[in-house]
Design an enzyme around this catalytic site. Structure first.
Site, PDB file in Angstrom:
ATOM      1  N   ASP A  35      -7.964  -5.825   2.345  1.00 11.69           N
ATOM      2  CA  ASP A  35      -8.791  -4.675   2.717  1.00 11.69           C
ATOM      3  C   ASP A  35      -9.380  -3.986   1.499  1.00 11.69           C
ATOM      4  O   ASP A  35      -8.974  -4.242   0.375  1.00 11.69           O
ATOM      5  CB  ASP A  35      -7.897  -3.633   3.410  1.00 11.69           C
ATOM      6  CG  ASP A  35      -7.623  -4.011   4.846  1.00 11.69           C
ATOM      7  OD1 ASP A  35      -8.378  -4.820   5.389  1.00 11.69           O
ATOM      8  OD2 ASP A  35      -6.653  -3.475   5.407  1.00 11.69           O
ATOM      9  N   LYS A  57     -13.096  -2.670   4.853  1.00 12.42           N
ATOM     10  CA  LYS A  57     -13.847  -1.902   5.850  1.00 12.42           C
ATOM     11  C   LYS A  57     -14.298  -0.579   5.259  1.00 12.42           C
ATOM     12  O   LYS A  57     -13.612   0.028   4.469  1.00 12.42           O
ATOM     13  CB  LYS A  57     -12.955  -1.588   7.046  1.00 12.42           C
ATOM     14  CG  LYS A  57     -12.427  -2.785   7.734  1.00 12.42           C
ATOM     15  CD  LYS A  57     -11.608  -2.328   8.909  1.00 12.42           C
ATOM     16  CE  LYS A  57     -10.455  -3.269   9.159  1.00 12.42           C
ATOM     17  NZ  LYS A  57      -9.236  -2.599   9.479  1.00 12.42           N
ATOM     18  N   MET A 171      -6.965   9.660   7.870  1.00  9.51           N
ATOM     19  CA  MET A 171      -8.348   9.486   8.347  1.00  9.51           C
ATOM     20  C   MET A 171      -8.905  10.804   8.905  1.00  9.51           C
ATOM     21  O   MET A 171      -9.637  10.806   9.887  1.00  9.51           O
ATOM     22  CB  MET A 171      -8.409   8.393   9.431  1.00  9.51           C
ATOM     23  CG  MET A 171      -8.039   7.034   8.889  1.00  9.51           C
ATOM     24  SD  MET A 171      -8.096   5.753  10.151  1.00  9.51           S
ATOM     25  CE  MET A 171      -6.520   5.970  10.941  1.00  9.51           C
TER      26      MET A 171
HETATM   27  N1  SAH Z   1      -1.855   1.906   6.550  1.00 11.63           N
HETATM   28  C1  SAH Z   1      -2.279   2.962   5.687  1.00 11.63           C
HETATM   29  C2  SAH Z   1      -3.187   3.931   6.388  1.00 11.63           C
HETATM   30  C3  SAH Z   1      -4.480   3.331   6.848  1.00 11.63           C
HETATM   31  S1  SAH Z   1      -5.560   4.485   7.561  1.00 11.63           S
HETATM   32  C4  SAH Z   1      -1.055   3.670   5.095  1.00 11.63           C
HETATM   33  O1  SAH Z   1       0.069   3.436   5.546  1.00 11.63           O
HETATM   34  O2  SAH Z   1      -1.214   4.424   4.146  1.00 11.63           O
HETATM   35  C5  SAH Z   1      -6.523   4.972   6.157  1.00 11.63           C
HETATM   36  C6  SAH Z   1      -6.183   6.385   5.791  1.00 11.63           C
HETATM   37  O3  SAH Z   1      -5.018   6.412   4.998  1.00 11.63           O
HETATM   38  C7  SAH Z   1      -7.229   7.083   4.943  1.00 11.63           C
HETATM   39  O4  SAH Z   1      -8.250   7.625   5.722  1.00 11.63           O
HETATM   40  C8  SAH Z   1      -6.408   8.172   4.301  1.00 11.63           C
HETATM   41  O5  SAH Z   1      -6.178   9.234   5.192  1.00 11.63           O
HETATM   42  C9  SAH Z   1      -5.091   7.472   4.088  1.00 11.63           C
HETATM   43  N2  SAH Z   1      -4.962   6.936   2.736  1.00 11.63           N
HETATM   44  C10 SAH Z   1      -4.880   5.658   2.350  1.00 11.63           C
HETATM   45  N3  SAH Z   1      -4.709   5.568   1.010  1.00 11.63           N
HETATM   46  C11 SAH Z   1      -4.686   6.824   0.555  1.00 11.63           C
HETATM   47  C12 SAH Z   1      -4.513   7.398  -0.734  1.00 11.63           C
HETATM   48  N4  SAH Z   1      -4.354   6.651  -1.819  1.00 11.63           N
HETATM   49  N5  SAH Z   1      -4.524   8.744  -0.841  1.00 11.63           N
HETATM   50  C13 SAH Z   1      -4.678   9.514   0.244  1.00 11.63           C
HETATM   51  N6  SAH Z   1      -4.845   9.029   1.477  1.00 11.63           N
HETATM   52  C14 SAH Z   1      -4.834   7.699   1.634  1.00 11.63           C
END
Ligand code: SAH
Length: 499
Positions: A35, A57, A171
């Site tokens: 991803d 994405k 998100m």
């Molecule tokens: N599976 C992922 C989440 C996917 S949804 C997890 O467990 O972290 C994607 C969302 O994750 C983004 O919109 C944001 O809200 C959050 N996210 C992912 N990486 C991030 C980061 N480094 N810092 C802050 N938010 C993050």
């Protein structure tokens, strides 16, 4: 032969937060489907020769639709491949991991899941927010702020507020005003502590703190954008006190690591641990001379020599390749004494079960030469790069010590991605460049072009000889106290503090 798919959580950004099991799975992968938001340092662990498929994405505009990703996984596994599906954070925390498994299960494909460190917890942790705390909450709720096109948010605000736990929204950047008004309408106190953490656990992490009611305004002022987590609850009140990551000495500093790929790891890791934004940009590569008749001949007559001198791990490895080809091993070195230019080279020897008899106090060619000149009573064999420093042989000749100086590898002073580096240099985006040998300086200069304006950077040099080479090209330098990776890292921290 049947293939399989392993869903691997890559963690939230800091490459050090990939699990050990995840790293092992990646090392075995034949196909990696990944991803957006996966750190380049993790992508660099994809084995050479494995097929890497980017299905990254973007919000609202999916570059590769989920259905197609599912099909890719299925097809590759059916071809018999070991597939790693690398996903940001944890694969099951709003990661659509479940959907990907469904199609595999239906088709009888073997699969495994390696959980990852989710941003819901880790981004908060790196911003000094413990997601739970005995004194103020007894639950943690992770909520999506994503809504399907044309629909309202599907969040049970009343239940969340009544629960009184810490709330983490993923998100949610686009829906921040609605999330806040939803919580306020459901009765949450406007002065409830709240925060956003943007690009958590990466060198660019930013925290925006406030209260529930003023968070949208503050976030807009700071221009907070996705990816970010929104955290709401009393635990956010601790953030100022516990915000350890942003206080790291190299936080957010961009530092270029120029050493060869196979040697960069330890330096990069140590710089990252201090918060640096490390770009690995190998400016030299070493290529063993193969075949190398002179080396073969020397290895066949080792009894002629009292000392054997190595000046780099690359030299040690080139010699071992040749030895292996001749069907021999470490016993070939029987009684010969071994000299290593420094700690890294001594360690490379240790890797083959040999300990160095001599390592000079200062790790450079001149000091190695002087130390050998003092110790040697008979002939010395030097096995090193084609263009090795004359300081070593001058010291030996000066003391009347005889030697053979045999080139066992050559150095390539170029990185094919030169245009990228030149652009960054011209744009003033490069502040600190680490040099761990004179050859990395030569490689850097020949990569970006000798006509570049080097006055804009600081060359962090491991020793005097390296610094001397950098100064020749007009690079302002600072020199480590000792020629070790640790001293170079300490120098970087000092240089950044003073700037
Ligand atoms: N599976 C992922 C989440 C996917 S949804 C997890 O467990 O972290 C994607 C969302 O994750 C983004 O919109 C944001 O809200 C959050 N996210 C992912 N990486 C991030 C980061 N480094 N810092 C802050 N938010 C993050």
């Amino acid at each position: 032969m049947s293939g399989n798919v392993i869903l691997v959580g890559a963690g939230p950004g800091d490459p050090g937060l990939l699990t050990v099991k995840g790293r092992e799975a990646l090392a075995q992968a034949e196909v990696v489907v990944y991803d957006r938001l996966i750190s380049p340092a993790i992508l660099a662990m994809i084995p050479e020769g494995a097929e890497a498929i980017d299905v990254g994405k973007r919000a609202a505009r999916h570059t590769v639709p989920q259905r197609e990703i599912n099909q890719i996984l299925l097809r590759k596994a059916q071809e018999g491949k070991h597939v790693v599906r690398l996903k940001g954070g944890d694969p099951f925390v709003f990661g659509r991991g479940g959907e990907e498994l469904e199609i595999l299960a239906e088709n009888g494909i073997d699969f495994q899941v390696i959980p990852g460190v989710t941003s819901a917890v880790a981004a908060a942790a790196y911003a000094g927010i413990p997601v739970t705390h005995r004194d103020c909450c007894s639950s943690l709720h992770v909520v999506t702020g994503h809504r399907r096109e044309g629909t309202a948010l599907d969040i049970q605000f009343r239940a969340l507020v009544q629960g009184g736990g810490t709330l983490v929204f993923l998100m949610g950047v686009g829906a921040l005003p609605e999330i806040v008004s939803g919580l306020l309408e459901a009765g949450m106190a406007p002065n409830t502590p709240a925060a956003m953490v943007e690009r958590g656990t990466t060198p660019c992490q930013r925290r925006c703190g406030g209260t529930l009611s003023n968070l949208p305004e503050r976030a807009a002022e700071m221009g907070i954008s996705s990816p970010a987590v929104i955290v709401v609850g009393q635990v956010c009140a601790q953030a100022e006190k516990f915000d350890w990551f942003s206080r790291l000495p190299l936080k957010g500093r961009r530092i270029l690591v120029t050493r060869p790929k196979e040697r960069a790891g330890a330096l990069s890791e140590k710089l990252r641990a201090l918060g640096a934004d490390v770009t690995e940009y190998p400016c030299i590569a070493t290529v063993p001379l193969d075949p190398c008749p002179e080396l073969e001949e020397a290895l066949g007559r080792l009894s002629r020599y009292e000392w054997l001198a190595f000046t780099s791990p690359a030299g040690v490895e080139a010699v071992w390749r040749c030895l292996g080809r001749l069907g021999r091993d470490a016993r070939a070195f029987g009684n010969i004494k071994l000299a290593a230019i420094g700690g890294g080279t001594a360690k490379a020897l240790e890797g083959h079960g040999l300990s160095a008899d001599l390592v000079p106090e200062v790790y450079d060619a001149r000091h190695l030469g002087m130390a050998l000149a003092g110790a040697a009573k008979a002939r010395v064999l030097i096995l090193r790069a084609q263009e090795g420093s004359p300081a070593l042989t001058e010291a030996l000749s000066g003391a009347g010590v005889s030697y053979d100086d045999i080139a066992v590898y050559r150095t390539i002073y170029q990185n094919p991605r030169w245009a990228e580096l030149r652009r960054a240099l011209d744009a003033g985006e490069l502040a600190y460049v680490t040099f761990t040998s004179a050859s990395t300086v030569k490689g850097f200069v020949s990569t970006v072009g000798a006509d570049a304006d080097f006055g804009k950077i600081v060359g962090l040099c491991i020793g005097e000889q390296t610094a001397g080479e950098a100064e020749k090209h007009g690079i302002p330098v600072q020199v480590a106290e000792k020629a070790t990776v640790d001293a170079l890292v300490a120098l970087a921290a000092k240089a950044c503090r003073e700037r």
